[in-house]
Design an enzyme around this catalytic site. Structure first.
Site, PDB file in Angstrom:
ATOM      1  N   GLU A  59      24.542  16.578  14.400  1.00  0.00           N
ATOM      2  CA  GLU A  59      25.609  17.067  15.269  1.00  0.00           C
ATOM      3  C   GLU A  59      25.321  18.489  15.758  1.00  0.00           C
ATOM      4  O   GLU A  59      25.547  18.822  16.932  1.00  0.00           O
ATOM      5  CB  GLU A  59      26.945  17.052  14.509  1.00  0.00           C
ATOM      6  CG  GLU A  59      27.368  15.668  14.034  1.00  0.00           C
ATOM      7  CD  GLU A  59      26.895  15.331  12.627  1.00  0.00           C
ATOM      8  OE1 GLU A  59      27.615  14.593  11.933  1.00  0.00           O
ATOM      9  OE2 GLU A  59      25.806  15.814  12.223  1.00  0.00           O
ATOM     10  N   ALA A 172      -5.588 -10.314  -6.082  1.00  0.00           N
ATOM     11  CA  ALA A 172      -6.933  -9.763  -6.292  1.00  0.00           C
ATOM     12  C   ALA A 172      -7.814 -10.849  -6.889  1.00  0.00           C
ATOM     13  O   ALA A 172      -7.329 -11.888  -7.362  1.00  0.00           O
ATOM     14  CB  ALA A 172      -6.885  -8.559  -7.235  1.00  0.00           C
ATOM     15  N   SER A 178      -9.555  -6.100  -4.703  1.00  0.00           N
ATOM     16  CA  SER A 178      -8.528  -6.560  -3.754  1.00  0.00           C
ATOM     17  C   SER A 178      -8.715  -5.985  -2.351  1.00  0.00           C
ATOM     18  O   SER A 178      -7.880  -6.212  -1.487  1.00  0.00           O
ATOM     19  CB  SER A 178      -7.138  -6.160  -4.264  1.00  0.00           C
ATOM     20  OG  SER A 178      -7.027  -4.742  -4.360  1.00  0.00           O
ATOM     21  N   ARG A 194       5.701   3.063   3.574  1.00  0.00           N
ATOM     22  CA  ARG A 194       5.521   4.220   2.676  1.00  0.00           C
ATOM     23  C   ARG A 194       6.227   5.450   3.252  1.00  0.00           C
ATOM     24  O   ARG A 194       6.840   6.229   2.512  1.00  0.00           O
ATOM     25  CB  ARG A 194       4.031   4.542   2.529  1.00  0.00           C
ATOM     26  CG  ARG A 194       3.251   3.690   1.575  1.00  0.00           C
ATOM     27  CD  ARG A 194       1.847   4.278   1.393  1.00  0.00           C
ATOM     28  NE  ARG A 194       0.952   3.389   0.663  1.00  0.00           N
ATOM     29  CZ  ARG A 194      -0.301   3.663   0.372  1.00  0.00           C
ATOM     30  NH1 ARG A 194      -0.832   4.827   0.771  1.00  0.00           N
ATOM     31  NH2 ARG A 194      -1.055   2.811  -0.293  1.00  0.00           N
ATOM     32  N   THR A 206      -3.420   0.358 -11.906  1.00  0.00           N
ATOM     33  CA  THR A 206      -3.870   0.492 -10.525  1.00  0.00           C
ATOM     34  C   THR A 206      -4.673   1.766 -10.335  1.00  0.00           C
ATOM     35  O   THR A 206      -5.684   1.788  -9.626  1.00  0.00           O
ATOM     36  CB  THR A 206      -2.655   0.472  -9.575  1.00  0.00           C
ATOM     37  OG1 THR A 206      -1.978  -0.779  -9.706  1.00  0.00           O
ATOM     38  CG2 THR A 206      -3.082   0.657  -8.132  1.00  0.00           C
ATOM     39  N   ARG A 217      -1.265   7.804   5.582  1.00  0.00           N
ATOM     40  CA  ARG A 217      -2.385   8.215   6.414  1.00  0.00           C
ATOM     41  C   ARG A 217      -2.429   7.508   7.761  1.00  0.00           C
ATOM     42  O   ARG A 217      -2.898   8.066   8.739  1.00  0.00           O
ATOM     43  CB  ARG A 217      -3.714   7.934   5.695  1.00  0.00           C
ATOM     44  CG  ARG A 217      -3.854   8.598   4.359  1.00  0.00           C
ATOM     45  CD  ARG A 217      -5.223   8.344   3.740  1.00  0.00           C
ATOM     46  NE  ARG A 217      -5.539   6.933   3.569  1.00  0.00           N
ATOM     47  CZ  ARG A 217      -5.089   6.181   2.574  1.00  0.00           C
ATOM     48  NH1 ARG A 217      -4.273   6.721   1.656  1.00  0.00           N
ATOM     49  NH2 ARG A 217      -5.431   4.912   2.460  1.00  0.00           N
ATOM     50  N   LEU A 306       3.220  -4.188 -13.785  1.00  0.00           N
ATOM     51  CA  LEU A 306       4.378  -3.375 -13.427  1.00  0.00           C
ATOM     52  C   LEU A 306       5.275  -4.118 -12.448  1.00  0.00           C
ATOM     53  O   LEU A 306       6.515  -4.042 -12.541  1.00  0.00           O
ATOM     54  CB  LEU A 306       3.925  -2.036 -12.829  1.00  0.00           C
ATOM     55  CG  LEU A 306       5.026  -1.042 -12.467  1.00  0.00           C
ATOM     56  CD1 LEU A 306       5.976  -0.804 -13.628  1.00  0.00           C
ATOM     57  CD2 LEU A 306       4.418   0.282 -11.992  1.00  0.00           C
TER      58      LEU A 306
END
Length: 375
Positions: A59, A172, A178, A194, A206, A217, A306
């Site tokens: 605003e 994978a 993977s 992301r 991982t 990126r 996970l």
């Protein structure tokens, strides 16, 4: 809270533009909500969206543009995608700024459940004699701010679990390789998601297998999400790429003292102890901690262990699955879940969007039991 109002075509056009402006605050405004504002007068419009935390809200940006152009604000209409704030935080209340400008009407898409707002902004506008209409494109505003609403309503982020897999459900090869199951278009699209997040979450498996950067990126962004690693035993190597700038990393562990913690802190990481259950990080406690740190949306890119733990705990609000048109055969699955006693006990989802991204398919789904907020 809604007024009985038949919105006009102009109302809809201006609010759609305000929503598009709010989307420009993605990757910029966190932990504040993404808000857009259009102010329309006789033959003119001005606009703005929320800036970085501590800077001007939508605003104020629109009012500033109007004053720079010398436009007559008295009697004009403001279209705002979220209820104007009514408290003095790092910036003054936006409802007071609209009142001081002498506007005649304010159209608000969605109420703000923040305890310091929660209808007070609308009340003050009306008390000042400004006509207020609400509810125009509320669902669209809610979708833009689903993370902010989750943090305010539930005290934890909105959790979006991203997985790339094959047609036969493999993430994978058996040895963990993977790169790359999906094509460049899907990978760039994943970076757009992301960018929406205040934090990207992964696990130590991982980190050790892929040494990922976990930053944004492939698309422009004003800031990098926090990188959060679930690492109960502090196995993250000080040479891990996720510790490199830009952005910062948070390592959550069973303990936060000792040589390993010191080495990670020397690389700029934040190391925090989180409660554990049977030697594993308590994921619910982690979500509460991230909510307390102002994380609205949490983007998960992790391995099957996970992924399965988050799903089994009922902490996943949305699946973001990129499915590549290939068959791998033996390999690693999407999520390591305990076997159900019967098919009826399987976790069930409903599709909310299915889209082709390059040669791959992007599927978004929510658990059947997902409860939208606020109602």
């Amino acid at each position: 809270m809604n007024d009985a109002c038949a919105f006009t075509a102009d109302d809809e056009s201006h609010m759609r533009r305000a929503l598009a402006l709010a989307a420009e605050a993605i990757g910029l405004s966190d932990p504040n909500p993404r808000v857009g504002c259009v102010i329309a007068g006789d033959g003119w419009t001005v606009e703005g969206h929320t800036q970085a935390a501590g800077q001007a809200h939508a605003e104020v940006m629109a009012l500033r543009m109007a004053r720079e152009r010398g436009l007559p604000l008295a009697g004009a209409t403001a279209y705002v995608t979220l209820e104007p704030c009514a408290h003095h935080g790092r910036t003054p209340p936006c409802c007071d700024a609209l009142i001081a400008a002498g506007l005649g009407r304010v159209v608000v898409a969605l109420g703000d459940p923040h305890p310091q707002v929660a209808g007070e902004g609308l009340r003050r506008l009306r008390a000042a004699g400004i006509h207020v209409d609400t509810g125009l494109f509320a669902d669209e505003s809610r979708a833009l701010n689903v993370g902010f609403l989750s943090r305010i309503e539930r005290g934890r982020p909105y959790v979006r679990l991203k997985i790339a897999g094959s047609l036969d459900g493999r993430s994978a090869l058996e040895d963990g390789r993977s790169q790359w199951i999906t094509g460049p278009e899907a990978r760039a699209d994943g970076h757009r998601w992301r960018k929406r997040a205040g934090a990207v979450l992964s696990g130590i498996g991982t980190v050790l297998a892929d040494n990922p950067r976990l930053d944004v990126r492939e698309v422009p962004t004003a800031h990098q999400p926090l990188r959060v690693i679930v690492d109960a035993r502090l196995q993250t190597p000080p040479t891990a790429r996720l510790l490199d700038p830009p952005g910062t990393a948070l390592i959550v562990a069973a303990h936060d003292q000792g040589p390993a913690a010191d080495a990670l802190r020397a690389r700029g990481a934040d190391v925090q102890a989180v409660p554990t259950t049977q030697g594993r990080i308590d994921l619910r406690a982690l979500m509460s901690m991230l909510g307390g740190r102002g994380i609205n949306e949490l983007h998960v890119e992790a391995g099957p262990a996970l992924n399965g733990a988050l799903l089994a705990a009922g902490l996943v609000d949305e699946l973001l699955l990129y499915q590549a048109p290939l068959l791998i055969g033996p390999g690693r699955g999407l999520a390591a879940l305990p076997p159900p006693a019967q098919l009826g006990d399987a976790l069930r989802f409903q599709f909310i969007d299915v889209t082709c991204v390059g040669p791959d398919l992007r599927v978004r789904a929510r658990p059947i039991a997902f409860q939208e907020f606020p109602q």
